[in-house]
Design a protein around this motif. Sequence first.
Motif, PDB file in Angstrom:
ATOM      1  N   ALA B  15     -82.355  67.453  27.250  1.00  0.00           N
ATOM      2  CA  ALA B  15     -82.711  66.692  26.056  1.00  0.00           C
ATOM      3  C   ALA B  15     -81.571  65.787  25.588  1.00  0.00           C
ATOM      4  CB  ALA B  15     -83.095  67.656  24.934  1.00  0.00           C
ATOM      5  N   GLY B  16     -80.359  66.035  26.081  1.00  0.00           N
ATOM      6  CA  GLY B  16     -79.224  65.243  25.624  1.00  0.00           C
ATOM      7  C   GLY B  16     -78.857  65.550  24.184  1.00  0.00           C
ATOM      8  N   ARG B  17     -79.171  66.740  23.751  1.00  0.00           N
ATOM      9  CA  ARG B  17     -78.934  67.111  22.365  1.00  0.00           C
ATOM     10  C   ARG B  17     -78.889  68.632  22.266  1.00  0.00           C
ATOM     11  NH1 ARG B  17     -80.549  63.736  17.509  1.00  0.00           N
ATOM     12  NH2 ARG B  17     -80.049  65.179  15.854  1.00  0.00           N
ATOM     13  N   ALA B  18     -78.094  69.145  21.349  1.00  0.00           N
ATOM     14  CA  ALA B  18     -77.976  70.600  21.225  1.00  0.00           C
ATOM     15  C   ALA B  18     -79.320  71.213  20.848  1.00  0.00           C
ATOM     16  CB  ALA B  18     -76.933  70.945  20.163  1.00  0.00           C
ATOM     17  N   GLN B  19     -79.548  72.420  21.310  1.00  0.00           N
ATOM     18  CA  GLN B  19     -80.795  73.127  21.023  1.00  0.00           C
ATOM     19  C   GLN B  19     -80.514  74.312  20.108  1.00  0.00           C
ATOM     20  OE1 GLN B  19     -83.900  72.073  22.324  1.00  0.00           O
ATOM     21  NE2 GLN B  19     -82.578  70.316  22.782  1.00  0.00           N
ATOM     22  N   PRO B  20     -81.422  74.585  19.165  1.00  0.00           N
ATOM     23  CA  PRO B  20     -81.187  75.722  18.269  1.00  0.00           C
ATOM     24  C   PRO B  20     -81.276  77.053  19.013  1.00  0.00           C
ATOM     25  CG  PRO B  20     -83.339  74.740  17.855  1.00  0.00           C
ATOM     26  CD  PRO B  20     -82.646  73.839  18.811  1.00  0.00           C
ATOM     27  N   VAL B  21     -80.378  77.971  18.704  1.00  0.00           N
ATOM     28  CA  VAL B  21     -80.485  79.335  19.237  1.00  0.00           C
ATOM     29  C   VAL B  21     -80.713  80.321  18.096  1.00  0.00           C
ATOM     30  CG1 VAL B  21     -79.208  78.995  21.362  1.00  0.00           C
ATOM     31  CG2 VAL B  21     -77.968  79.525  19.266  1.00  0.00           C
ATOM     32  N   ALA B  22     -80.960  79.789  16.909  1.00  0.00           N
ATOM     33  CA  ALA B  22     -81.293  80.640  15.768  1.00  0.00           C
ATOM     34  C   ALA B  22     -82.279  79.867  14.911  1.00  0.00           C
ATOM     35  CB  ALA B  22     -80.042  80.989  14.967  1.00  0.00           C
ATOM     36  N   THR B  23     -83.201  80.577  14.278  1.00  0.00           N
ATOM     37  CA  THR B  23     -84.160  79.888  13.414  1.00  0.00           C
ATOM     38  C   THR B  23     -83.709  79.914  11.966  1.00  0.00           C
ATOM     39  OG1 THR B  23     -85.391  81.931  13.117  1.00  0.00           O
ATOM     40  CG2 THR B  23     -86.094  80.495  14.904  1.00  0.00           C
ATOM     41  N   VAL B  24     -82.762  80.777  11.643  1.00  0.00           N
ATOM     42  CA  VAL B  24     -82.263  80.878  10.273  1.00  0.00           C
ATOM     43  C   VAL B  24     -80.734  80.902  10.301  1.00  0.00           C
ATOM     44  CG1 VAL B  24     -84.219  82.037   9.165  1.00  0.00           C
ATOM     45  CG2 VAL B  24     -82.562  83.363  10.463  1.00  0.00           C
ATOM     46  N   ARG B  25     -80.135  80.725   9.128  1.00  0.00           N
ATOM     47  CA  ARG B  25     -78.665  80.724   9.044  1.00  0.00           C
ATOM     48  C   ARG B  25     -78.174  82.145   8.837  1.00  0.00           C
ATOM     49  NH1 ARG B  25     -76.316  79.998   4.237  1.00  0.00           N
ATOM     50  NH2 ARG B  25     -77.939  78.597   3.500  1.00  0.00           N
ATOM     51  N   HIS B  26     -77.258  82.575   9.722  1.00  0.00           N
ATOM     52  CA  HIS B  26     -76.792  83.963   9.668  1.00  0.00           C
ATOM     53  C   HIS B  26     -75.467  84.118   8.935  1.00  0.00           C
ATOM     54  CE1 HIS B  26     -79.993  85.457  12.227  1.00  0.00           C
ATOM     55  NE2 HIS B  26     -79.827  84.390  12.970  1.00  0.00           N
ATOM     56  N   VAL B  27     -74.987  83.043   8.334  1.00  0.00           N
ATOM     57  CA  VAL B  27     -73.733  83.155   7.574  1.00  0.00           C
ATOM     58  C   VAL B  27     -73.974  82.668   6.154  1.00  0.00           C
ATOM     59  CG1 VAL B  27     -72.154  82.916   9.485  1.00  0.00           C
ATOM     60  CG2 VAL B  27     -72.994  80.882   8.341  1.00  0.00           C
ATOM     61  N   HIS B  28     -73.159  83.182   5.273  1.00  0.00           N
ATOM     62  CA  HIS B  28     -73.190  82.700   3.892  1.00  0.00           C
ATOM     63  C   HIS B  28     -72.385  81.402   3.835  1.00  0.00           C
ATOM     64  CE1 HIS B  28     -73.078  82.950  -0.505  1.00  0.00           C
ATOM     65  NE2 HIS B  28     -71.835  82.511  -0.388  1.00  0.00           N
ATOM     66  N   ILE B  29     -72.928  80.394   3.184  1.00  0.00           N
ATOM     67  CA  ILE B  29     -72.146  79.180   2.929  1.00  0.00           C
ATOM     68  C   ILE B  29     -72.047  79.036   1.417  1.00  0.00           C
ATOM     69  CG2 ILE B  29     -72.043  76.674   3.165  1.00  0.00           C
ATOM     70  CD1 ILE B  29     -71.575  77.963   5.799  1.00  0.00           C
ATOM     71  N   ALA B  30     -70.817  79.074   0.916  1.00  0.00           N
ATOM     72  CA  ALA B  30     -70.616  79.025  -0.530  1.00  0.00           C
ATOM     73  C   ALA B  30     -70.995  77.643  -1.067  1.00  0.00           C
ATOM     74  CB  ALA B  30     -69.158  79.337  -0.849  1.00  0.00           C
ATOM     75  N   ASP B  31     -71.263  77.582  -2.384  1.00  0.00           N
ATOM     76  CA  ASP B  31     -71.558  76.289  -2.994  1.00  0.00           C
ATOM     77  C   ASP B  31     -70.359  75.368  -2.894  1.00  0.00           C
ATOM     78  OD1 ASP B  31     -74.032  77.137  -3.632  1.00  0.00           O
ATOM     79  OD2 ASP B  31     -73.501  77.830  -5.648  1.00  0.00           O
ATOM     80  N   ALA B  32     -69.173  75.937  -3.061  1.00  0.00           N
ATOM     81  CA  ALA B  32     -67.947  75.139  -2.954  1.00  0.00           C
ATOM     82  C   ALA B  32     -66.935  75.897  -2.122  1.00  0.00           C
ATOM     83  CB  ALA B  32     -67.394  74.851  -4.344  1.00  0.00           C
TER      84      ALA B  32
END
Lengths: 456, 489
Positions: B15-32
Amino acid sequence: MSRPPLMSVPHAANAETGPAPPETDPARAAGRVVADVLADLGGGHRGVVVDSPPGAGKSTLVVRAAAHLAAAGERLMIVAQTNEQVDDLIDRLAGKHPEVPLGRLSASGYAPSDRVRAHPAVRVAQKADDLAGQTVVIATAAKWATLQDGSWPWAIVDEAYQMRSDMLLRIAGRFERALFVGDPGQLDPFSTVEVERWAGLSWDPMRSAVSVLLAHNPDLPVHRLPVSWRLPASAAPVVSDAFYPFTGFQAGTREGDRRLEFGARGMGTTYDRALEEAAATGWALYELPARHTLRTDAEAVQATAALAVRLLQRGPVAHSEQGTAGVDAARVAIGAAHRDQVAAIRAALGPHGAGITVDTANRLQGREYDVTVVLHPLSGRRDATAFHLESGRLCVLASRHRHACVVVARAGIPELLDAHPSTEPVRLGVPVKFPDGWEANQSVLAHLAAHRVPAG
Amino acid sequence: MSALSALARLEAVRAGRAQPVATVRHVHIADAPLVLVPLKLAGEAAAPLAVMAGAAPDAPSLLIVPQPRNRDQRFAFAASLARLVLNHVETHRGEVEELPGKDGEVRLRYGDAPQLLVPNRGGVRFLRLLGRSTRFRSTEGAYAVDAAVPVLGRWLTWFADRHDHPGSSLLGAATELLRLHWATGQSSLEDGNLAALMGWIDPPDGLDGPSAAALAEDPVRWPPAGPATDPTFDNEVLAPAIAAYDRSGGDARARERLRAAIETQVTPTWELMWRAVGLLRALPEAAGVARRWERDRDAFTHYHQTFGEAYPQARRDPPVRAARRLHDLERAQEAYEAQRAFDDPLVMAEQRLTGAAFGGVVTECHPERLDETGKRPKLRPLLRVATGDPVRLEPGTPVCSAARPALKGRIVEIGGGGVLVELTGGLGRRLVPEAGVVPVEGDRVCFTSRTEGSFGIARFPDREDTPWTHGGPPEDYVPTADDAREDWS
């Protein structure tokens, strides 16, 4: 002047150094080491270590030492690594020394196996208090680690090289002195996490129990059993050179003491030729054409299963110092590196291969068969990772047989090894591991090259 | 590499583009989150050259060490970094929650925790080393440093230790976080380059993954994400600028020129970092993330509250602490892997492919079956699941339901395209299962053998009971002036 008795080191004997020959009678050499071990148990040491190459009578030694200590009136705990090993030891100990009161400490979910039930005198309990009257108590290390108190004057730790040092830390408070028995050449313990922070510490929890023990107590006596009773004369020097390059051991039997014959004539297929080569020389390398494959390489899996089935169809008969017996499925094993390979081979065996043991190196540790068929860990791979290069893995696979071992591999493994020299970083304070997996692999392959049977 | 991630990589190439290996985010990303882009001086283990830091994309602070070989300047830099990091730590505690603790006591947990993000593993290693080199510094006597420096050292060490903890989101490396969610068509080594990895995942308009990644190899366009700098920049720009600064005797204009030169090296990575944060934030959060972030907040609360009475972290773990820590890490690893699979069918698919889990439709169900072999009857419903998965589990293996991990069972038999499971737990207390708990015929179910909690609670000896096999009890730590001593090169 008399020379001190040498540990028997194959290939180290040479004629120029003098008239005194090294101990050549294997039974006497082994007997002397066992006597030394038992003598050391009374010698006031806190610990005694016994290194045992494959099939050198480690379990026999554990049973003898246990009986020896029990006879001296000592209460004793025995630590094994798996429930399987615990049951094995109980079976041997209760069979050989029924007079010793024996207890098995086990987790709540444990159902006694047939081997344990065969000895009604053995008490099975979940609490140590219920076994206070037993002279010898056996349990897995994990079970021992749950005890909060209680102390035994002696412990025997079996398969101590397969136990991680953090486990030893958790159980060491339960005993005053201990005999550690194990095979330094087999698989090292492993962890599911990769952390470097303890590298180089003498108490690194990821190292084996014995290496941490010896790092803190360098004066403890270390003995080596010098004779492999399992490996035939065709295999002992190969395994000894590759995996025990500095200590070495010899075979308990001589060339010609063991023979493998087939009841049925072959049809000249490559499978037959490989089996005949293995019967005649103890080794065969069934070589498939070079190719990069998935882990469950269909051709290699097929060949591995077919060789084992063909072996049974040929009606093999084994002659050895123990007499003559037919080799049935229970005496044949297939070894591989990964569980998915094992599952694929099991599926490929079909009804003709029913009863043949198929397992990974980890699970085959400590087991013994007449003939083994091994799928080489590096067969068909593009790279040689630390997992596949670990010398213990190949050592386990190449040292389970009493008569012959057939290795199945894709061509090109020596070239693969040359393209992937060991690149593990060297860390300060970490003892260099011998043998190096890369070197050991080359050594075994160099020997197998003389027993090569190309497929098709 | 599993077959599934190999397939994702092959598809990425096609595809010439990265493919997802997860359907959801497994890490917390803080607001800031506090984004840190550190640089060090080439040839030194951890001589800081600069850090670009900030909790918002448009407000970076750039701290530099004009002469990184000068010890005083290094620790002046550490002091300014300390103010920045400690301010972030103190302002991201959130509201204090009061929870019921043991023995009726109240346990505190901060409602939030600081999150640090660096570009790659090298950044984590650098923070760890910086922590190591600052936490023992003395604030009085010879070579005294600013009081904030050892405090920074202790916090950085704590963040780096938490990074080792599977499932923790307190200190993250952007390349690792992205690789957890996307597979590219390049090697793992190349994935370590943040610019190339981002090129595959989110190529600029008019470019595909491979060409964007190829552009990322140009160190002029995309300077390395640190902490090591580009050798050509070192030779042609940095070395002359540092030499000019030295000759000028600390002149402000020379310092400004040096600063501008370094800014060109970190700004592209700074922008990449915030783009990566945006990409991750756009993914829906997995169910287990909040629970793991709670553990992170617990750890943060504990460390923050006991900070005043504790010593700096020891240089080496003594035997008992090392064994305990390894146990904690292995337990966290098991829980993390199990939770990720529960949360994400794509992660579970890997387990199903390796035969550790299986999914399918319930074809037969006996929800009220009783096991009456024991003293009193037990509720043991039976389920037969039709599956095409290559199941590689032995009869007797404990399994749990992916949809509701509390529902536990045991494999009874495998064969004929189906698996017979006996349910053993999570059914309620009575001899009739609670409504809706046992799957019925026609339901799609998934059971896995990778469960949480197989480790249980482990018992370790006390420090003063360290056994003879491990060298006996270690000596008690008494702080001395020697702690601050260091072999300065």
